[in-house]
Design an enzyme around this catalytic site. Structure first.
Site, mmCIF file in Angstrom:
data_model
loop_
_atom_site.group_PDB
_atom_site.id
_atom_site.type_symbol
_atom_site.label_atom_id
_atom_site.label_comp_id
_atom_site.label_asym_id
_atom_site.label_seq_id
_atom_site.Cartn_x
_atom_site.Cartn_y
_atom_site.Cartn_z
ATOM 1 N N LYS A 1 2.089 -0.376 15.124
ATOM 2 C CA LYS A 1 3.505 -0.451 15.452
ATOM 3 C C LYS A 1 3.924 -1.684 16.263
ATOM 4 O O LYS A 1 5.116 -2.013 16.316
ATOM 5 C CB LYS A 1 3.927 0.803 16.244
ATOM 6 C CG LYS A 1 3.989 2.052 15.407
ATOM 7 C CD LYS A 1 5.197 2.041 14.483
ATOM 8 C CE LYS A 1 5.096 3.058 13.384
ATOM 9 N NZ LYS A 1 5.189 2.540 12.052
ATOM 10 N N TYR B 1 4.608 6.446 10.070
ATOM 11 C CA TYR B 1 3.771 5.294 9.736
ATOM 12 C C TYR B 1 4.565 4.230 8.979
ATOM 13 O O TYR B 1 4.447 3.037 9.281
ATOM 14 C CB TYR B 1 2.558 5.759 8.900
ATOM 15 C CG TYR B 1 1.442 4.748 8.871
ATOM 16 C CD1 TYR B 1 0.495 4.707 9.890
ATOM 17 C CD2 TYR B 1 1.343 3.819 7.844
ATOM 18 C CE1 TYR B 1 -0.524 3.770 9.880
ATOM 19 C CE2 TYR B 1 0.334 2.880 7.819
ATOM 20 C CZ TYR B 1 -0.600 2.856 8.836
ATOM 21 O OH TYR B 1 -1.599 1.927 8.834
ATOM 22 N N TYR C 1 -8.797 5.378 8.130
ATOM 23 C CA TYR C 1 -8.869 5.715 9.561
ATOM 24 C C TYR C 1 -9.939 6.788 9.703
ATOM 25 O O TYR C 1 -9.749 7.913 9.235
ATOM 26 C CB TYR C 1 -7.522 6.259 10.048
ATOM 27 C CG TYR C 1 -6.442 5.216 10.202
ATOM 28 C CD1 TYR C 1 -5.732 4.741 9.103
ATOM 29 C CD2 TYR C 1 -6.119 4.707 11.461
ATOM 30 C CE1 TYR C 1 -4.742 3.780 9.247
ATOM 31 C CE2 TYR C 1 -5.122 3.751 11.618
ATOM 32 C CZ TYR C 1 -4.442 3.290 10.508
ATOM 33 O OH TYR C 1 -3.454 2.343 10.652
ATOM 34 N N HIS D 1 0.853 -1.194 0.000
ATOM 35 C CA HIS D 1 0.000 0.000 0.000
ATOM 36 C C HIS D 1 0.881 1.234 0.000
ATOM 37 O O HIS D 1 1.791 1.351 0.821
ATOM 38 C CB HIS D 1 -0.897 0.019 1.245
ATOM 39 C CG HIS D 1 -2.120 -0.817 1.098
ATOM 40 N ND1 HIS D 1 -3.206 -0.717 1.930
ATOM 41 C CD2 HIS D 1 -2.442 -1.770 0.187
ATOM 42 C CE1 HIS D 1 -4.139 -1.577 1.547
ATOM 43 N NE2 HIS D 1 -3.689 -2.233 0.505
ATOM 44 N N PRO E 1 -3.071 -0.102 19.071
ATOM 45 C CA PRO E 1 -2.825 -0.522 17.682
ATOM 46 C C PRO E 1 -3.016 0.569 16.629
ATOM 47 O O PRO E 1 -2.755 0.314 15.450
ATOM 48 C CB PRO E 1 -3.835 -1.658 17.477
ATOM 49 C CG PRO E 1 -4.874 -1.465 18.521
ATOM 50 C CD PRO E 1 -4.234 -0.771 19.664
HETATM 51 C C1 LIG Z 1 -5.743 -8.802 20.297
HETATM 52 C C2 LIG Z 1 -4.550 -8.070 19.756
HETATM 53 C C3 LIG Z 1 -4.648 -7.369 18.540
HETATM 54 C C4 LIG Z 1 -3.536 -6.686 18.022
HETATM 55 N N1 LIG Z 1 -3.666 -5.977 16.837
HETATM 56 C C5 LIG Z 1 -2.582 -5.323 16.346
HETATM 57 C C6 LIG Z 1 -2.643 -4.582 15.144
HETATM 58 O O1 LIG Z 1 -3.691 -4.499 14.509
HETATM 59 N N2 LIG Z 1 -1.503 -3.961 14.708
HETATM 60 C C7 LIG Z 1 -0.291 -4.052 15.378
HETATM 61 O O2 LIG Z 1 0.750 -3.522 14.940
HETATM 62 N N3 LIG Z 1 -0.223 -4.738 16.522
HETATM 63 C C8 LIG Z 1 -1.319 -5.368 17.003
HETATM 64 N N4 LIG Z 1 -1.219 -6.068 18.151
HETATM 65 C C9 LIG Z 1 0.079 -6.124 18.752
HETATM 66 C C10 LIG Z 1 0.949 -7.170 18.071
HETATM 67 O O3 LIG Z 1 0.176 -8.277 17.722
HETATM 68 C C11 LIG Z 1 2.056 -7.508 19.061
HETATM 69 O O4 LIG Z 1 2.827 -6.337 19.251
HETATM 70 C C12 LIG Z 1 2.929 -8.675 18.612
HETATM 71 O O5 LIG Z 1 2.210 -9.879 18.704
HETATM 72 C C13 LIG Z 1 4.175 -8.754 19.492
HETATM 73 O O6 LIG Z 1 4.859 -9.941 19.231
HETATM 74 P P1 LIG Z 1 5.651 -10.690 20.393
HETATM 75 O O7 LIG Z 1 6.270 -11.871 19.751
HETATM 76 O O8 LIG Z 1 6.492 -9.709 21.110
HETATM 77 O O9 LIG Z 1 4.551 -11.122 21.440
HETATM 78 P P2 LIG Z 1 3.322 -12.194 21.297
HETATM 79 O O10 LIG Z 1 2.787 -12.168 19.910
HETATM 80 O O11 LIG Z 1 2.434 -11.884 22.425
HETATM 81 O O12 LIG Z 1 4.056 -13.568 21.504
HETATM 82 C C14 LIG Z 1 4.447 -14.032 22.771
HETATM 83 C C15 LIG Z 1 4.403 -15.533 22.781
HETATM 84 O O13 LIG Z 1 4.846 -16.016 24.034
HETATM 85 C C16 LIG Z 1 3.980 -17.041 24.486
HETATM 86 N N5 LIG Z 1 4.074 -17.125 25.932
HETATM 87 C C17 LIG Z 1 3.502 -16.337 26.868
HETATM 88 N N6 LIG Z 1 3.823 -16.742 28.097
HETATM 89 C C18 LIG Z 1 4.644 -17.813 27.952
HETATM 90 C C19 LIG Z 1 5.301 -18.672 28.858
HETATM 91 N N7 LIG Z 1 5.162 -18.517 30.166
HETATM 92 N N8 LIG Z 1 6.043 -19.665 28.372
HETATM 93 C C20 LIG Z 1 6.190 -19.851 27.033
HETATM 94 N N9 LIG Z 1 5.579 -19.062 26.106
HETATM 95 C C21 LIG Z 1 4.816 -18.050 26.561
HETATM 96 C C22 LIG Z 1 2.625 -16.622 23.962
HETATM 97 O O14 LIG Z 1 1.716 -17.697 23.882
HETATM 98 C C23 LIG Z 1 2.992 -16.061 22.585
HETATM 99 O O15 LIG Z 1 2.991 -17.061 21.602
HETATM 100 C C24 LIG Z 1 -2.310 -6.726 18.701
HETATM 101 C C25 LIG Z 1 -2.217 -7.417 19.916
HETATM 102 C C26 LIG Z 1 -3.315 -8.070 20.451
HETATM 103 C C27 LIG Z 1 -3.186 -8.779 21.787
#
Ligand SMILES: Cc1cc2nc3c(=O)[nH]c(=O)nc-3n(C[C@H](O)[C@H](O)[C@H](O)COP(=O)(O)OP(=O)(O)OC[C@H]3O[C@@H](n4cnc5c(N)ncnc54)[C@H](O)[C@@H]3O)c2cc1C
Length: 390
Positions: free
Chosen positions: A296, A384, A201, A72, A292
């Site tokens: 980011k 962005y 948006y 996009h 969100p």
């Molecule tokens: C509902 C929702 C919607 C979102 N929508 C957007 C969006 O539209 N745009 C955007 O940019 N961001 C969005 N985000 C944020 C984005 O998805 C996160 O910033 C991203 O997932 C971060 O990745 P991560 O790997 O740091 O964490 P996570 O994706 O949270 O991954 C962490 C992993 O660790 C695992 N875990 C947790 N505890 C333990 C443990 N004790 N032992 C072993 N494993 C464990 C979890 O199961 C998970 O698989 C959203 C977040 C949520 C919750």
């Protein structure tokens, strides 16, 4: 069990870190407490900064992303029942965003890791991290009925906001900063082609709405709601009615389709500093979250692990801990830029029930400025698509 880097969490941060390390010949074990099916279905982000899409492609994890990711070159801001395009590409010297679901990134990385026969354990239990200030930190966990201890050189806490790594850091070490917002997002995934070529948006007196997508056949739509909203009160017809009201324009209608999924996301800003304690390095949501609105969260998580992988490679190759020592500060500079941008977009676009229309007037003034001043629209655009060096 023994490895070089013990990674807690198989979200985008943990899986990407393992992938980047493996390419440099550094061993890791990834431990995930959920099942593979759950992790691969968890619907979340979908907007990639160009630098993050490039990172995945250049590191060999972007074969499907290259074919299926949708580039996009702009986004639209809607207010006062008019749309205004922010031409991201023109304003940033040619940079764009790529639409590709977080779930797809996770599926691609899991498939690559398992195909290479590298350790990635799902459904581990009772995870704890120990001896973090020693040169031999370890991770205890249960798997398939047995207790294990994984000894590591370093532990990467990639276990998200609700994980165990950050809470394992002794009290008093971390400084925490947060902001709660008095609203959430009700999001749906619908089986219908997106009604607009670019993300919209929308600022509206009933509250914010966002038109987004996951593919040419799947629309992703959100409406601002109460943080404690009861999803049961939102039957499908009511959701579409509200979306039509907030996104509707003369001469344009939102196409409706079967709602495949719906859920409510809370809105919070949070940062923990520093992102390191001894041999534990936090990355992604484990250290920081953003509302969100600025798209980011996922991007920040992957920027973190890119830096962490570079620092670990340098440490293993040269013995110098300079990059590891600078890891937290280097990440936090980008994190705070993204925190500000996400807060700013959230503040400009959502309805705040502050009792009078002062906030509303300020928002409309800011939206007019952002869509008419090239300085203001360039600022939005470069944030962005992602700022290169910060
Ligand atoms: C509902 C929702 C919607 C979102 N929508 C957007 C969006 O539209 N745009 C955007 O940019 N961001 C969005 N985000 C944020 C984005 O998805 C996160 O910033 C991203 O997932 C971060 O990745 P991560 O790997 O740091 O964490 P996570 O994706 O949270 O991954 C962490 C992993 O660790 C695992 N875990 C947790 N505890 C333990 C443990 N004790 N032992 C072993 N494993 C464990 C979890 O199961 C998970 O698989 C959203 C977040 C949520 C919750």
């Amino acid at each position: 069990m023994r490895t070089q880097v013990g990674i807690v969490g198989a979200g985008p941060a943990g899986l990407t870190l393992a992938h980047l390390l493996q390419r440099e010949g550094i061993e890791s074990v990834v431990l995930e407490d959920r099942s593979r099916e759950y992790v691969e279905q968890r619907l979340r982000a979908g907007v990639l900064e160009q630098a993050i899409a490039d990172l995945l492609v250049e590191s060999g994890a972007g074969e499907r992303l290259r074919g299926e990711g949708i580039v996009h070159e702009g986004i639209e801001l809607q207010f006062d029942r008019e749309r205004h395009r922010i031409p991201l590409r023109d304003l940033t010297g040619g940079r764009s965003i790529v639409i590709y679901g977080q779930t797809e990134i996770v599926k691609d990385l899991i498939r690559l890791r398992l195909a290479a026969g590298l350790p990635l354990l799902f459904e581990v239990g009772d995870v704890s991290v120990d001896d973090l200030e020693s040169e031999r930190p370890s991770i205890r966990f249960a798997h398939e009925g047995a207790e294990h201890v994984l000894e590591c050189d370093v532990v990467a806490g990639c276990d998200g906001y609700h994980g165990v790594c950050r809470p394992s850091i002794p009290a008093g070490v971390l400084s925490e900063f947060s902001r709660d917002y008095p609203f959430g997002w009700l999001g749906i995934l619908a089986e219908v082609a997106p009604s607009n070529d670019e993300l919209v948006y929308a600022h509206h007196e009933r509250g914010f709405a966002l038109l987004s997508l996951r593919s040419p056949e799947l629309s992703r739509l959100y409406i601002q709601c109460r943080p404690d909203e009861d999803l049961a009160e939102w039957h499908d017809d009511r959701i579409w009615e509200e979306l039509q009201l907030r996104l509707g324009l003369d001469g344009w209608t939102l196409a409706e389709g079967l709602i495949l999924e719906k859920g409510i996301t809370g809105m919070r800003s949070y940062v923990a500093e520093p992102m390191r304690f001894g041999r534990l390095f936090l990355a992604g949501d484990a250290a920081h979250i953003v509302p969100p609105t600025g798209a980011k969260g996922l991007n920040l998580a992957l920027h973190d692990v890119r830096l962490l992988a570079e620092a670990l490679v340098s440490w293993y190759r040269t013995g110098s801990s300079e990059l590891l020592d600078g890891y937290s500060d280097a990440c936090l500079r980008r994190v705070w830029r993204a925190e500000h941008f996400s807060w700013w977009m959230t503040s400009m676009l959502h309805r705040f029930d502050s009792g009078d229309d002062f906030d509303l007037r300020l928002q409309l003034s800011q939206l007019r400025y952002v869509t008419t001043s090239s300085a203001a629209s360039t600022s939005l655009a470069e944030n962005y698509v992602g700022i290169d060096r910060i």
